[in-house]
Write a protein that holds these residues in place. Structure first.
Motif, PDB file in Angstrom:
ATOM      1  N   SER A   1       0.812  -1.208   0.000  1.00 55.69           N
ATOM      2  CA  SER A   1       0.000   0.000   0.000  1.00 55.69           C
ATOM      3  C   SER A   1       0.852   1.267   0.000  1.00 55.69           C
ATOM      4  CB  SER A   1      -0.915  -0.002   1.221  1.00 55.69           C
ATOM      5  OG  SER A   1      -0.128   0.110   2.391  1.00 55.69           O
ATOM      6  N   MET A   2       2.160   1.119  -0.073  1.00 50.11           N
ATOM      7  CA  MET A   2       2.996   2.312   0.020  1.00 50.11           C
ATOM      8  C   MET A   2       3.313   2.907  -1.348  1.00 50.11           C
ATOM      9  SD  MET A   2       5.477   1.636   3.161  1.00 50.11           S
ATOM     10  CE  MET A   2       6.685   0.739   2.238  1.00 50.11           C
ATOM     11  N   SER A   3       3.727   4.173  -1.336  1.00 51.80           N
ATOM     12  CA  SER A   3       4.075   4.844  -2.587  1.00 51.80           C
ATOM     13  C   SER A   3       5.391   4.279  -3.111  1.00 51.80           C
ATOM     14  CB  SER A   3       4.215   6.337  -2.343  1.00 51.80           C
ATOM     15  OG  SER A   3       5.431   6.586  -1.682  1.00 51.80           O
ATOM     16  N   GLY A   4       5.693   4.607  -4.367  1.00 56.76           N
ATOM     17  CA  GLY A   4       6.908   4.099  -4.991  1.00 56.76           C
ATOM     18  C   GLY A   4       8.158   4.475  -4.210  1.00 56.76           C
ATOM     19  N   GLY A   5       8.204   5.733  -3.759  1.00 58.97           N
ATOM     20  CA  GLY A   5       9.376   6.197  -3.029  1.00 58.97           C
ATOM     21  C   GLY A   5       9.549   5.442  -1.722  1.00 58.97           C
ATOM     22  N   GLU A   6       8.439   5.244  -1.022  1.00 55.90           N
ATOM     23  CA  GLU A   6       8.509   4.531   0.257  1.00 55.90           C
ATOM     24  C   GLU A   6       8.931   3.082   0.047  1.00 55.90           C
ATOM     25  OE1 GLU A   6       4.980   7.230   2.248  1.00 55.90           O
ATOM     26  OE2 GLU A   6       4.536   5.260   1.444  1.00 55.90           O
ATOM     27  N   GLN A   7       8.441   2.496  -1.044  1.00 56.38           N
ATOM     28  CA  GLN A   7       8.840   1.109  -1.333  1.00 56.38           C
ATOM     29  C   GLN A   7      10.343   1.036  -1.597  1.00 56.38           C
ATOM     30  OE1 GLN A   7       6.436  -0.925  -4.201  1.00 56.38           O
ATOM     31  NE2 GLN A   7       4.529  -0.381  -3.208  1.00 56.38           N
ATOM     32  N   GLN A   8      10.862   2.048  -2.299  1.00 52.43           N
ATOM     33  CA  GLN A   8      12.293   2.049  -2.585  1.00 52.43           C
ATOM     34  C   GLN A   8      13.078   2.197  -1.277  1.00 52.43           C
ATOM     35  OE1 GLN A   8      14.640   0.895  -4.317  1.00 52.43           O
ATOM     36  NE2 GLN A   8      14.470   2.127  -6.150  1.00 52.43           N
ATOM     37  N   MET A   9      12.577   3.033  -0.369  1.00 49.09           N
ATOM     38  CA  MET A   9      13.241   3.183   0.928  1.00 49.09           C
ATOM     39  C   MET A   9      13.240   1.854   1.673  1.00 49.09           C
ATOM     40  SD  MET A   9      11.645   6.764   2.217  1.00 49.09           S
ATOM     41  CE  MET A   9      11.694   8.202   1.154  1.00 49.09           C
ATOM     42  N   LEU A  10      12.113   1.162   1.579  1.00 54.23           N
ATOM     43  CA  LEU A  10      12.009  -0.131   2.254  1.00 54.23           C
ATOM     44  C   LEU A  10      13.016  -1.111   1.663  1.00 54.23           C
ATOM     45  CD1 LEU A  10      10.708  -2.025   4.237  1.00 54.23           C
ATOM     46  CD2 LEU A  10       8.840  -2.385   2.635  1.00 54.23           C
ATOM     47  N   ALA A  11      13.131  -1.098   0.347  1.00 57.25           N
ATOM     48  CA  ALA A  11      14.090  -1.985  -0.314  1.00 57.25           C
ATOM     49  C   ALA A  11      15.503  -1.677   0.175  1.00 57.25           C
ATOM     50  CB  ALA A  11      13.998  -1.833  -1.829  1.00 57.25           C
ATOM     51  N   PHE A  12      15.808  -0.399   0.306  1.00 56.51           N
ATOM     52  CA  PHE A  12      17.097   0.030   0.862  1.00 56.51           C
ATOM     53  C   PHE A  12      17.276  -0.507   2.274  1.00 56.51           C
ATOM     54  CE2 PHE A  12      20.070   3.194  -0.716  1.00 56.51           C
ATOM     55  CZ  PHE A  12      19.575   3.451  -1.970  1.00 56.51           C
ATOM     56  N   GLY A  13      16.251  -0.280   3.076  1.00 58.78           N
ATOM     57  CA  GLY A  13      16.313  -0.680   4.469  1.00 58.78           C
ATOM     58  C   GLY A  13      16.552  -2.173   4.612  1.00 58.78           C
ATOM     59  N   ARG A  14      15.843  -2.956   3.770  1.00 61.46           N
ATOM     60  CA  ARG A  14      15.999  -4.414   3.839  1.00 61.46           C
ATOM     61  C   ARG A  14      17.435  -4.822   3.563  1.00 61.46           C
ATOM     62  NH1 ARG A  14      11.923  -8.330   1.361  1.00 61.46           N
ATOM     63  NH2 ARG A  14      13.277  -8.071  -0.427  1.00 61.46           N
ATOM     64  N   ALA A  15      18.014  -4.178   2.553  1.00 59.62           N
ATOM     65  CA  ALA A  15      19.390  -4.520   2.204  1.00 59.62           C
ATOM     66  C   ALA A  15      20.324  -4.162   3.361  1.00 59.62           C
ATOM     67  CB  ALA A  15      19.806  -3.804   0.924  1.00 59.62           C
ATOM     68  N   LEU A  16      20.104  -2.995   3.966  1.00 58.70           N
ATOM     69  CA  LEU A  16      20.997  -2.565   5.051  1.00 58.70           C
ATOM     70  C   LEU A  16      20.883  -3.478   6.265  1.00 58.70           C
ATOM     71  CD1 LEU A  16      20.576   1.306   4.897  1.00 58.70           C
ATOM     72  CD2 LEU A  16      22.462  -0.091   4.050  1.00 58.70           C
ATOM     73  N   MET A  17      19.681  -4.033   6.474  1.00 57.72           N
ATOM     74  CA  MET A  17      19.458  -4.916   7.614  1.00 57.72           C
ATOM     75  C   MET A  17      20.372  -6.136   7.605  1.00 57.72           C
ATOM     76  SD  MET A  17      17.174  -3.850   9.766  1.00 57.72           S
ATOM     77  CE  MET A  17      16.691  -5.356  10.596  1.00 57.72           C
ATOM     78  N   THR A  18      20.869  -6.517   6.417  1.00 53.44           N
ATOM     79  CA  THR A  18      21.749  -7.695   6.368  1.00 53.44           C
ATOM     80  C   THR A  18      23.203  -7.322   6.675  1.00 53.44           C
ATOM     81  OG1 THR A  18      22.276  -7.510   4.019  1.00 53.44           O
ATOM     82  CG2 THR A  18      20.268  -8.714   4.578  1.00 53.44           C
ATOM     83  N   ARG A  19      23.451  -6.058   7.046  1.00 58.93           N
ATOM     84  CA  ARG A  19      24.808  -5.569   7.341  1.00 58.93           C
ATOM     85  C   ARG A  19      25.789  -5.984   6.257  1.00 58.93           C
ATOM     86  NH1 ARG A  19      25.596  -4.192  12.699  1.00 58.93           N
ATOM     87  NH2 ARG A  19      27.792  -4.729  12.536  1.00 58.93           N
ATOM     88  N   PRO A  20      25.557  -5.553   5.036  1.00 58.87           N
ATOM     89  CA  PRO A  20      26.389  -6.045   3.927  1.00 58.87           C
ATOM     90  C   PRO A  20      27.779  -5.430   3.918  1.00 58.87           C
ATOM     91  CG  PRO A  20      24.882  -4.361   3.148  1.00 58.87           C
ATOM     92  CD  PRO A  20      24.541  -4.587   4.594  1.00 58.87           C
ATOM     93  N   ASP A  21      28.729  -6.187   3.355  1.00 62.11           N
ATOM     94  CA  ASP A  21      30.054  -5.629   3.094  1.00 62.11           C
ATOM     95  C   ASP A  21      30.017  -4.824   1.806  1.00 62.11           C
ATOM     96  OD1 ASP A  21      31.035  -6.983   5.307  1.00 62.11           O
ATOM     97  OD2 ASP A  21      31.390  -8.804   4.128  1.00 62.11           O
ATOM     98  N   VAL A  22      29.222  -5.313   0.866  1.00 59.83           N
ATOM     99  CA  VAL A  22      29.073  -4.612  -0.403  1.00 59.83           C
ATOM    100  C   VAL A  22      27.583  -4.434  -0.671  1.00 59.83           C
ATOM    101  CG1 VAL A  22      29.550  -4.640  -2.878  1.00 59.83           C
ATOM    102  CG2 VAL A  22      31.136  -5.744  -1.311  1.00 59.83           C
ATOM    103  N   LEU A  23      27.226  -3.223  -1.071  1.00 58.24           N
ATOM    104  CA  LEU A  23      25.819  -2.942  -1.372  1.00 58.24           C
ATOM    105  C   LEU A  23      25.679  -2.729  -2.874  1.00 58.24           C
ATOM    106  CD1 LEU A  23      23.073  -2.393  -0.032  1.00 58.24           C
ATOM    107  CD2 LEU A  23      23.718  -0.001   0.161  1.00 58.24           C
ATOM    108  N   LEU A  24      24.777  -3.489  -3.484  1.00 59.82           N
ATOM    109  CA  LEU A  24      24.524  -3.311  -4.915  1.00 59.82           C
ATOM    110  C   LEU A  24      23.217  -2.540  -5.074  1.00 59.82           C
ATOM    111  CD1 LEU A  24      25.147  -7.013  -6.073  1.00 59.82           C
ATOM    112  CD2 LEU A  24      26.830  -5.184  -5.875  1.00 59.82           C
ATOM    113  N   LEU A  25      23.248  -1.445  -5.811  1.00 62.50           N
ATOM    114  CA  LEU A  25      22.040  -0.645  -6.003  1.00 62.50           C
ATOM    115  C   LEU A  25      21.668  -0.664  -7.476  1.00 62.50           C
ATOM    116  CD1 LEU A  25      23.043   2.476  -3.875  1.00 62.50           C
ATOM    117  CD2 LEU A  25      21.674   0.525  -3.179  1.00 62.50           C
ATOM    118  N   ASP A  26      20.476  -1.152  -7.771  1.00 64.85           N
ATOM    119  CA  ASP A  26      20.056  -1.236  -9.172  1.00 64.85           C
ATOM    120  C   ASP A  26      19.039  -0.138  -9.477  1.00 64.85           C
ATOM    121  OD1 ASP A  26      19.786  -2.011 -11.707  1.00 64.85           O
ATOM    122  OD2 ASP A  26      18.936  -3.994 -11.311  1.00 64.85           O
ATOM    123  N   GLU A  27      19.484   0.870 -10.183  1.00 64.51           N
ATOM    124  CA  GLU A  27      18.623   1.978 -10.610  1.00 64.51           C
ATOM    125  C   GLU A  27      17.727   2.496  -9.491  1.00 64.51           C
ATOM    126  OE1 GLU A  27      17.601   2.690 -14.242  1.00 64.51           O
ATOM    127  OE2 GLU A  27      18.771   1.138 -15.251  1.00 64.51           O
TER     128      GLU A  27
END
Lengths: 281, 303, 234, 295
Positions: free
Chosen positions: C135-161
């Motif tokens: 139910s979230m807007s596109g921007g909020e979904q993108q933030m969530l996608a970011f947040g999910r990736a950060l939650m895994t404490r990555p050594d390398v972060l891949l950002l696709d567009e």
């Protein structure tokens, strides 16, 4: 939104007005209006995710718009079923090529001739002369279309085994077999080299000469500038600019949509420098 | 296996081929349906009842079975064709289940749990082969026809088919009618060969064996179900001796292996065409014209 | 930190990625730019384990992860923010973030800290904690996608567009976040069509055209190269 | 009135077993996108295993119940590994898993028949709880109580597991979009195996309780459950297991009532008639919103 004046003499082939579509919270297409006069090639441009394919999907009936209307040659096709839209003379190709697995080039194109044929099952069983004639004609026409779009491969080869460029061309031939008045092309030159792209461009010009109206989503700007009479540039669902391609591509917000805003970039860069200096990176 | 046993088995293979063709007719249009078993049951019991009370010439009985099956196919399609694929498959299985309940309870017409006897005049090689030839002819004429190409398109990608002005529902409706006609015919034959039909004659097992036959033989060419039915009817008979009561395990395992490793079955036109393309790349066609001339893949019979 | 060498990947008949070499040193933000269909996303997918490479190798911190399935790649420390905001729509924001526990890279405490950090980074997500992602807007979904990736404490972060299909104001927020992450020492590989933004934030830029890396260098050098512009126009 | 109440009790108890089975069936359909017609054979497997332990080895019924449930779960995992996982890896489409599940059905049914023999058997007298309870003039069998309790416990547990736990979130994420789950490190393979185990184990429970209620174990015990469970899932919708469970109970009541007051012969026909009518009029089921099947 701004645009140059369109030639008023010809009839409007495709009239898309105030089209809007949301998926969940995402507004994929936001109040898009496009008018394409008969016999023109119109390009839809924009970065990835701008909503171009969604517009095409609404025109061809795959997606029902939330609001707005779609008219083709004056007939309202908003929310019509895809086969209804096709019966009204709108054909299309796909961004990710969608050929039928297991079918030869000729069968694939012949399948497109469905609405042109009148033979019945009983006719097919009874070997009626008209059925035989029709089969022959469909085959001949399909073969001619395959030649016309420039597929050099064997007509009995499996369509899925052809080269990428040829697969795209077979898709165009299949769409043409429905004998359309309007042809929607979703990235017809994706994955092709310059020479192949030019061939496709020439093919499109030929189709326009034959009276077709074409709407294409295209990323090859050279091709767009060379072959499109008018373009619509979209970004995040909305129309950024409409008019002659060269004019549109010179607009600042269009450039920004593609390459980003220099001012934004500069701001981000400043921000970054400002942060770095106190920290001493 | 003795010669008589082999001949009997072959006869049932022929009947199964008709059932398999009926399942193929709807699979061709992208619909997984076991409804032909139900169509066959209705035809068979109607045939049994009518032949028992009124008397009926064999040819007429066959026509009655065919027409009844086609009509049932049309009614069924009108009701359930708009369901999603899973639900549609479920609905047709439910029809088979209901069929059995009806047979058991309509004692007056079906003989109930003890079944009923049926005249066996149609149970001869001549009738069976004749019907198979006609069915084969019909399917071969339809493949490559206007309907056939549309059916191929609908099965491979219904969305794309729609943009070619093809209405998938319409094509699937026709597929169901053809499926009904073949299923009805097969039911009459099944009854004639067995000369006895009961509640278990047309039940899930028949549906699964014929479906397995279609999958084994290949659901992408009309010859597939026929080949599959023959192999799948004879194979368990041959295995009965060495395998004993476990013979059907082989059927099940074969079904799983085939759907995983040969999803297009034995009669795989696509594979033949792929091999041909590959072969041609190695040796150009003009060097070896005999190869292209004799491709088994050419379905088109038009002049 | 991330070394990609002679990577090739194909989509059926199409050779989408040809012999790609690229390197992301620890703590750097490297951008990969190019026109639509140049093969950027396929390259990223091949690194992240979503697409099996035909040949070549991918190494992270010296470990060869070529051809590993996606969840193992995440476990080895490479997280991706996928194009088109690949989040789980029927889950709430909080549940989406908590899924990252399956990466096996975080202790309970780190998980807690991670949540706090993500909610701190994107206050809008904190507000919508129990809302369904769908139910979230596109921007909020993108933030969530970011947040999910950060939650895994990555050594390398891949950002696709990350900017794809989003309104400019949201893009600003996202790129500020990217900059912040970079400043805090994150190693990032950014695929972006918006070249100006990519050039502005990155330390090093690779330009891709028709499946190949056609040029690479400092953002300032790249800006002045005429080939880059033609590459971007496809 | 007394009769009606007694039949209501019988119907709810019978329906509990259908409902249990339907819950497992719905799980596989909703979370894995598979119409698994072999599901009934998992129930048979559980029932036969428990019978074998009680009869041949003299185990207590409760131990046998637990082993039967685990055994059925193992069958489910095995079926998934052998038949469904290779198809998933090949992106084989919608029909292939149905056909593969028919293969599994044939194999397991044949093995069950070979193991159990043609005739039905009963648990040895005294080995299972069977002393009827009397309550306000109604007779309630222990098996009936156990079935209802099992249903309530299983439905509550599964519902809470799916909606309130991280594992449940992972299951829902994998079911709707595998990729979105794997890019944060979820091993979708393990999640699906866990779902397969759960679903088949619940089927096994339904099988054992069905055998206990009828005091009758046979190789075809799962077939009857399959048909009813399948009807419950279609009518109840598979988006929410509570819908399937509720309809499962209702089918039990409907069956008992219709055989009491209409005709025992048409009992099944009425169930399937309702099934067909619902399919035609409300393809999404009575409770579920329309949910796209994972292709």
């Amino acid at each position: 939104m701004s645009g140059t004046s369109e030639p008023a003499a010809t009839a409007t082939a495709v009239d898309i007005s105030h089209l809007t579509k949301s998926f969940g919270g995402l507004t994929a297409v936001d109040d898009v209006t496009v008018r394409v006069p008969e016999g023109q090639i119109h390009g839809i441009l924009g970065p990835n995710g701008a909503g171009k394919t969604t517009v095409l999907n609404m025109v061809s009936g795959f997606i029902v718009p939330d609001s707005g209307s779609i008219q083709v040659f004056g007939e309202d096709l908003t929310g019509a079923k895809p086969f209804h839209v096709a019966q009204r003379g709108v054909a299309r190709t796909y961004q990710n090529i969608r050929l039928f697995a297991g079918m030869t080039v000729l069968e694939t194109v012949s399948a497109g001739a469905y609405a042109q044929r009148s033979s019945t099952i009983l006719g097919a069983l009874a070997l009626s002369p008209s059925e035989r004639r029709e089969r022959r004609e469909v085959r001949e026409r399909a073969a001619a279309l395959v030649e016309q779009v420039g597929v050099r491969a064997d007509h009995d080869a499996l369509a899925e085994t052809l080269s990428y460029g040829d697969q795209r061309r077979v898709e165009i031939a299949r769409a043409l077999a429905t004998d359309p008045q309007v042809l929607l092309l979703d990235e017809p030159t994706a994955g092709m080299n310059d020479a192949e792209s030019d061939q496709v461009g020439q093919l499109l010009l030929g189709l326009r000469e034959a009276g077709l109206t074409l709407i294409l989503i295209e990323h090859n700007m050279r091709l767009v500038e060379e072959f499109c009479e008018s373009v619509t540039v979209m970004n995040s669902g909305a129309v950024l600019a409409q008019g002659a391609p060269t004019w549109c591509l010179e607009q600042d917000d269009v450039k920004e949509a593609y390459f980003g805003k220099r001012s934004d970039a500069a701001r981000v860069a400043t921000l970054r420098r400002a942060r770095r200096s106190p920290g001493g990176a | 296996m003795s010669t008589t046993a082999l001949l009997t088995t072959l006869q049932f293979a022929g009947v199964n081929a008709l059932f398999a063709l009926a399942i193929y007719a709807s699979l061709w249009t992208g619909v997984l349906s076991l409804a032909p078993v139900f169509f066959g049951a209705v035809s068979a019991f109607t045939f049994g009842y009518v032949a028992g009370t009124l008397g009926l010439s064999p040819a007429l009985a066959l026509v009655v079975g065919l027409v009844l099956g086609a009509a049932l196919g049309a009614v069924t399609a009108a009701l359930i064709i708009r369901l999603d694929s899973h639900y549609l498959a479920m609905a047709t299985i439910a029809m088979v289940l209901i069929g059995r309940v009806l047979i058991i309870n309509l004692v007056e017409y079906t003989g109930g749990p003890s079944g009923t006897l049926v005249p066996g005049e149609l149970g001869t090689w001549l009738w069976l082969i004749g019907s198979l030839v006609v069915a084969g002819y019909v399917m071969s004429r339809l493949s490559g026809s206007r309907f056939g190409l549309a059916a191929d398109a609908v099965r491979e990608d219904p969305a794309v088919a729609q943009t070619l002005a093809i209405s998938p529902r319409r094509i699937q409706f026709v597929g169901f009618v053809i499926s009904g006609a073949l299923g009805g015919t097969a039911g009459v034959f099944q009854a004639s060969f067995l000369q006895y039909i009961g509640p278990d004659t047309f039940y899930t097992h028949l549906g699964f064996v014929t479906l397995a036959a279609v999958v084994l033989g290949g659901a992408f060419h009309w010859a597939g179900p026929i080949v599959g039915a023959i192999v799948f009817t004879i194979l368990p008979e041959l295995l009965r001796e060495p395998m004993g009561e476990y013979d059907r395990v082989v059927t099940g395992v074969a079904l799983i292996l085939i759907i995983i490793y040969m999803p297009r079955g034995l009669v795989d036109v696509r594979r033949l065409r792929l091999l041909r393309t590959r072969g041609r790349r190695r040796t150009p066609a003009d060097e070896d014209p005999s190869r292209t001339g004799s491709t088994p893949a050419t379905v088109e019979v038009a002049p | 930190m991330l070394h990609v060498s002679r990577l090739c990947a194909a989509h059926g008949a199409v050779q989408a990625v040809r012999e790609v070499d690229l390197e992301v040193p620890a703590g750097d933000l490297v951008a990969l730019i190019g026109a639509n269909g140049a093969g950027k996303t396929t390259t990223l997918h091949a690194i992240a384990g979503l697409h099996k490479p035909a040949s070549g190798s991918v190494r992270v911190g010296g470990r060869d992860i070529t051809g590993w399935p996606c969840h193992k790649v995440v476990r080895s420390g490479v997280a991706m923010v996928a194009e088109g905001r690949r989040i789980a729509p029927p889950l709430t924001v909080h549940e989406n973030l908590e899924l990252a526990v399956y990466s096996g890279r975080t202790t309970k405490q780190q998980q807690k800290d991670g949540l706090a950090r993500v909610y701190d980074l994107f206050p809008r997500l904190a507000d919508r904690r129990d809302q369904l992602a769908a139910s979230m807007s596109g921007g909020e979904q993108q933030m969530l996608a970011f947040g999910r990736a950060l939650m895994t404490r990555p050594d390398v972060l891949l950002l696709d567009e990350p900017s794809m299909g989003l309104a400019p104001s949201i893009v600003d927020v996202l790129f500020e976040t990217i900059t912040t992450l970079h400043e805090s020492g994150a190693t990032i590989l950014l695929v972006e069509q918006n070249a100006e933004l990519a050039l502005a934030v990155s330390d090093h830029v690779y330009v891709m055209q028709r499946g190949r890396i056609v040029s690479h260098g400092d953002p300032d050098e790249m800006r002045s190269e005429p080939e880059v512009m033609t590459a971007l126009f496809g | 009135m007394q009769l009606l109440a007694q039949q209501l009790v019988n119907g709810v108890a019978l329906g509990s077993i259908y409902a249990l089975f339907a819950v497992g069936f719905a799980l596989i359909l909703a979370k894995m996108g598979i119409l698994n017609v072999a599901h009934g054979t998992f129930a048979t497997g559980g029932a036969l295993a428990s019978y074998w332990l009680v009869f041949e080895h003299g185990f207590s019924f409760w131990v046998a119940l637990a082993v039967g449930v685990v055994f059925a779960g193992a069958l489910g995992v095995l079926a998934d590994l052998v038949a469904f996982e290779p198809l998933r890896r090949r992106n084989a489409g919608v029909f292939a898993p149905i056909i593969a599940s028919i293969g599994v059905w044939i194999v397991l049914l044949t093995l069950a028949e070979a193991f159990a023999g043609p005739s039905a058997v009963s648990y040895p007298a005294g080995s299972v709880p069977s002393e009827p309870l009397r309550f306000a003039g109604l007779i309630v069998l222990p098996a009936q109580v156990i079935s209802l309790v099992a249903l309530v416990v299983v439905v509550t547990a599964v519902h809470l597991l799916l909606t309130r736990t991280r594992f449940g979130a992972a299951v829902r994420a994998v079911a709707v979009d595998t990729r979105s789950a794997t890019i944060v490190g979820v091993n979708s393979r393990n999640v699906l195996i866990a779902v397969a185990f759960m679903a088949a184990a619940i089927a096994g429970l339904a099988g054992v309780l069905g055998a206990l209620s009828d005091n009758n174990v046979s190789a075809t015990i799962g077939e009857a459950l399959l048909l009813k469970g399948f009807a419950a899932v279609v009518v109840g919708g598979y988006g929410d297991i509570r819908g399937a469970a509720l309809v499962g109970v209702a089918i039990g009541v409907l069956e008992v009532m219709s055989s009491q007051y209409i005709s025992s012969g048409f009992r099944d026909a009425i169930t399937f008639g309702v099934l067909l009518v619902v399919l035609v009029l409300r393809p999404q089921g009575l409770f579920g919103e329309r949910q796209l099947v994972r292709a």
